[in-house]
Scaffold this motif. Structure first.
Motif, PDB file in Angstrom:
ATOM      1  N   PHE A  39      -2.269   7.350   0.028  1.00  0.00           N
ATOM      2  CA  PHE A  39      -2.070   8.468   0.947  1.00  0.00           C
ATOM      3  C   PHE A  39      -0.612   8.714   1.323  1.00  0.00           C
ATOM      4  O   PHE A  39      -0.308   9.684   1.991  1.00  0.00           O
ATOM      5  CB  PHE A  39      -2.890   8.236   2.226  1.00  0.00           C
ATOM      6  CG  PHE A  39      -4.365   8.178   1.973  1.00  0.00           C
ATOM      7  CD1 PHE A  39      -5.076   9.331   1.677  1.00  0.00           C
ATOM      8  CD2 PHE A  39      -5.043   6.978   2.011  1.00  0.00           C
ATOM      9  CE1 PHE A  39      -6.438   9.293   1.440  1.00  0.00           C
ATOM     10  CE2 PHE A  39      -6.409   6.926   1.779  1.00  0.00           C
ATOM     11  CZ  PHE A  39      -7.100   8.081   1.491  1.00  0.00           C
ATOM     12  N   GLU A  40       0.267   7.831   0.920  1.00  0.00           N
ATOM     13  CA  GLU A  40       1.687   7.992   1.210  1.00  0.00           C
ATOM     14  C   GLU A  40       2.444   7.913  -0.113  1.00  0.00           C
ATOM     15  O   GLU A  40       1.855   8.118  -1.158  1.00  0.00           O
ATOM     16  CB  GLU A  40       2.124   6.916   2.215  1.00  0.00           C
ATOM     17  CG  GLU A  40       1.391   7.041   3.552  1.00  0.00           C
ATOM     18  CD  GLU A  40       1.620   5.874   4.499  1.00  0.00           C
ATOM     19  OE1 GLU A  40       2.264   4.885   4.110  1.00  0.00           O
ATOM     20  OE2 GLU A  40       1.131   5.957   5.640  1.00  0.00           O
ATOM     21  N   SER A  41       3.716   7.628  -0.099  1.00  0.00           N
ATOM     22  CA  SER A  41       4.489   7.678  -1.341  1.00  0.00           C
ATOM     23  C   SER A  41       4.941   6.306  -1.831  1.00  0.00           C
ATOM     24  O   SER A  41       5.872   6.207  -2.625  1.00  0.00           O
ATOM     25  CB  SER A  41       5.705   8.585  -1.147  1.00  0.00           C
ATOM     26  OG  SER A  41       6.513   8.091  -0.086  1.00  0.00           O
ATOM     27  N   GLU A  42       4.281   5.255  -1.393  1.00  0.00           N
ATOM     28  CA  GLU A  42       4.661   3.913  -1.853  1.00  0.00           C
ATOM     29  C   GLU A  42       4.337   3.763  -3.342  1.00  0.00           C
ATOM     30  O   GLU A  42       3.305   4.233  -3.808  1.00  0.00           O
ATOM     31  CB  GLU A  42       3.900   2.858  -1.051  1.00  0.00           C
ATOM     32  CG  GLU A  42       4.333   1.437  -1.381  1.00  0.00           C
ATOM     33  CD  GLU A  42       3.683   0.416  -0.465  1.00  0.00           C
ATOM     34  OE1 GLU A  42       3.052  -0.515  -1.004  1.00  0.00           O
ATOM     35  OE2 GLU A  42       3.806   0.562   0.760  1.00  0.00           O
ATOM     36  N   PRO A  43       5.220   3.115  -4.113  1.00  0.00           N
ATOM     37  CA  PRO A  43       4.952   2.908  -5.536  1.00  0.00           C
ATOM     38  C   PRO A  43       3.691   2.073  -5.752  1.00  0.00           C
ATOM     39  O   PRO A  43       3.396   1.159  -4.993  1.00  0.00           O
ATOM     40  CB  PRO A  43       6.184   2.147  -6.025  1.00  0.00           C
ATOM     41  CG  PRO A  43       7.240   2.396  -5.014  1.00  0.00           C
ATOM     42  CD  PRO A  43       6.523   2.591  -3.706  1.00  0.00           C
ATOM     43  N   GLY A  44       2.976   2.405  -6.772  1.00  0.00           N
ATOM     44  CA  GLY A  44       1.730   1.725  -7.124  1.00  0.00           C
ATOM     45  C   GLY A  44       0.727   2.753  -7.591  1.00  0.00           C
ATOM     46  O   GLY A  44       1.063   3.907  -7.828  1.00  0.00           O
ATOM     47  N   THR A  45      -0.496   2.355  -7.713  1.00  0.00           N
ATOM     48  CA  THR A  45      -1.532   3.258  -8.202  1.00  0.00           C
ATOM     49  C   THR A  45      -2.589   3.467  -7.130  1.00  0.00           C
ATOM     50  O   THR A  45      -2.463   2.998  -6.003  1.00  0.00           O
ATOM     51  CB  THR A  45      -2.146   2.727  -9.523  1.00  0.00           C
ATOM     52  OG1 THR A  45      -2.949   3.755 -10.097  1.00  0.00           O
ATOM     53  CG2 THR A  45      -2.940   1.452  -9.312  1.00  0.00           C
ATOM     54  N   ASN A  46      -3.641   4.187  -7.475  1.00  0.00           N
ATOM     55  CA  ASN A  46      -4.765   4.409  -6.572  1.00  0.00           C
ATOM     56  C   ASN A  46      -5.988   4.771  -7.401  1.00  0.00           C
ATOM     57  O   ASN A  46      -5.865   5.144  -8.574  1.00  0.00           O
ATOM     58  CB  ASN A  46      -4.431   5.495  -5.538  1.00  0.00           C
ATOM     59  CG  ASN A  46      -4.090   6.810  -6.196  1.00  0.00           C
ATOM     60  OD1 ASN A  46      -4.952   7.479  -6.745  1.00  0.00           O
ATOM     61  ND2 ASN A  46      -2.814   7.180  -6.160  1.00  0.00           N
ATOM     62  N   PRO A  47      -7.171   4.661  -6.837  1.00  0.00           N
ATOM     63  CA  PRO A  47      -8.383   4.922  -7.617  1.00  0.00           C
ATOM     64  C   PRO A  47      -8.434   6.324  -8.228  1.00  0.00           C
ATOM     65  O   PRO A  47      -8.868   6.487  -9.375  1.00  0.00           O
ATOM     66  CB  PRO A  47      -9.509   4.715  -6.604  1.00  0.00           C
ATOM     67  CG  PRO A  47      -8.939   3.742  -5.625  1.00  0.00           C
ATOM     68  CD  PRO A  47      -7.486   4.121  -5.505  1.00  0.00           C
ATOM     69  N   GLU A  48      -7.978   7.323  -7.497  1.00  0.00           N
ATOM     70  CA  GLU A  48      -8.049   8.689  -8.016  1.00  0.00           C
ATOM     71  C   GLU A  48      -7.136   8.879  -9.227  1.00  0.00           C
ATOM     72  O   GLU A  48      -7.503   9.555 -10.196  1.00  0.00           O
ATOM     73  CB  GLU A  48      -7.708   9.702  -6.908  1.00  0.00           C
ATOM     74  CG  GLU A  48      -8.736   9.743  -5.802  1.00  0.00           C
ATOM     75  CD  GLU A  48      -8.678   8.528  -4.876  1.00  0.00           C
ATOM     76  OE1 GLU A  48      -9.752   8.107  -4.413  1.00  0.00           O
ATOM     77  OE2 GLU A  48      -7.574   7.992  -4.616  1.00  0.00           O
ATOM     78  N   GLU A  49      -5.960   8.278  -9.182  1.00  0.00           N
ATOM     79  CA  GLU A  49      -5.033   8.346 -10.316  1.00  0.00           C
ATOM     80  C   GLU A  49      -5.655   7.670 -11.542  1.00  0.00           C
ATOM     81  O   GLU A  49      -5.550   8.175 -12.665  1.00  0.00           O
ATOM     82  CB  GLU A  49      -3.734   7.661  -9.918  1.00  0.00           C
ATOM     83  CG  GLU A  49      -2.703   7.555 -11.009  1.00  0.00           C
ATOM     84  CD  GLU A  49      -1.459   6.840 -10.521  1.00  0.00           C
ATOM     85  OE1 GLU A  49      -0.460   7.539 -10.272  1.00  0.00           O
ATOM     86  OE2 GLU A  49      -1.484   5.597 -10.387  1.00  0.00           O
ATOM     87  N   LEU A  50      -6.304   6.554 -11.319  1.00  0.00           N
ATOM     88  CA  LEU A  50      -6.940   5.840 -12.429  1.00  0.00           C
ATOM     89  C   LEU A  50      -8.107   6.636 -13.000  1.00  0.00           C
ATOM     90  O   LEU A  50      -8.298   6.694 -14.219  1.00  0.00           O
ATOM     91  CB  LEU A  50      -7.392   4.454 -11.978  1.00  0.00           C
ATOM     92  CG  LEU A  50      -6.262   3.514 -11.542  1.00  0.00           C
ATOM     93  CD1 LEU A  50      -6.835   2.251 -10.907  1.00  0.00           C
ATOM     94  CD2 LEU A  50      -5.355   3.176 -12.711  1.00  0.00           C
TER      95      LEU A  50
END
Length: 142
Positions: A39-50
């Motif tokens: 929900f913010e701009s921290e580097p990493g991934t998230n379920p929706e991106e995957l």
């Protein structure tokens, strides 16, 4: 048929928690995810991106095989997927996966392209598993 796996580990809870996601193949290994990557701009991934990457790759491969089956052996396909996450009561729901396809396939008629792309959208395994609206826009280069 093979069974593929992924795993997730989460330490802490809520907004302060941190997670790591990995895939069986090692393509992702302890990739960070959490509230801030979702929900913010921290580097990493998230379920929706995957899910977006999975849907784009599944659809593109399905269309590739459909084109090969129709006798086409040269060209390129590039698909981007945008997955929409919306507030749903106290939680969230993935409501849409929008596929955007750009293709260059010499000798492919526009009507055949549209038919094969629509069939691939409907029949790729990731499309079948998603309980969301799935849209497709496409462009066949001349």
């Amino acid at each position: 048929m093979p069974t593929h796996s992924g795993s997730a580990r989460y330490e802490g809870f809520g907004k302060d928690g941190r997670g790591w996601v990995s895939t069986q193949s090692g393509a992702l290994a302890d990739q960070p995810y959490g509230f801030a990557t979702r929900f913010e701009s921290e580097p990493g991934t998230n379920p929706e991106e995957l899910i977006a990457a999975a849907h784009a790759s599944c659809f593109t491969m399905a269309l590739s095989f459909a084109l090969a089956g129709a006798g086409h052996d040269k060209g390129t396909l590039e698909t981007h997927a945008k997955v929409t996450l919306e507030k749903d009561g106290d939680g969230f729901t993935i409501t849409k996966s929008a596929l955007d396809l750009r293709a260059a396939v010499p000798g492919l008629a526009a009507d055949e392209f549209e038919r094969l792309a629509a069939e691939a959208k409907a029949n790729c395994p990731v499309s079948k598993v998603l309980n969301a609206e799935i849209t497709l826009t496409h462009l066949l280069a001349e």
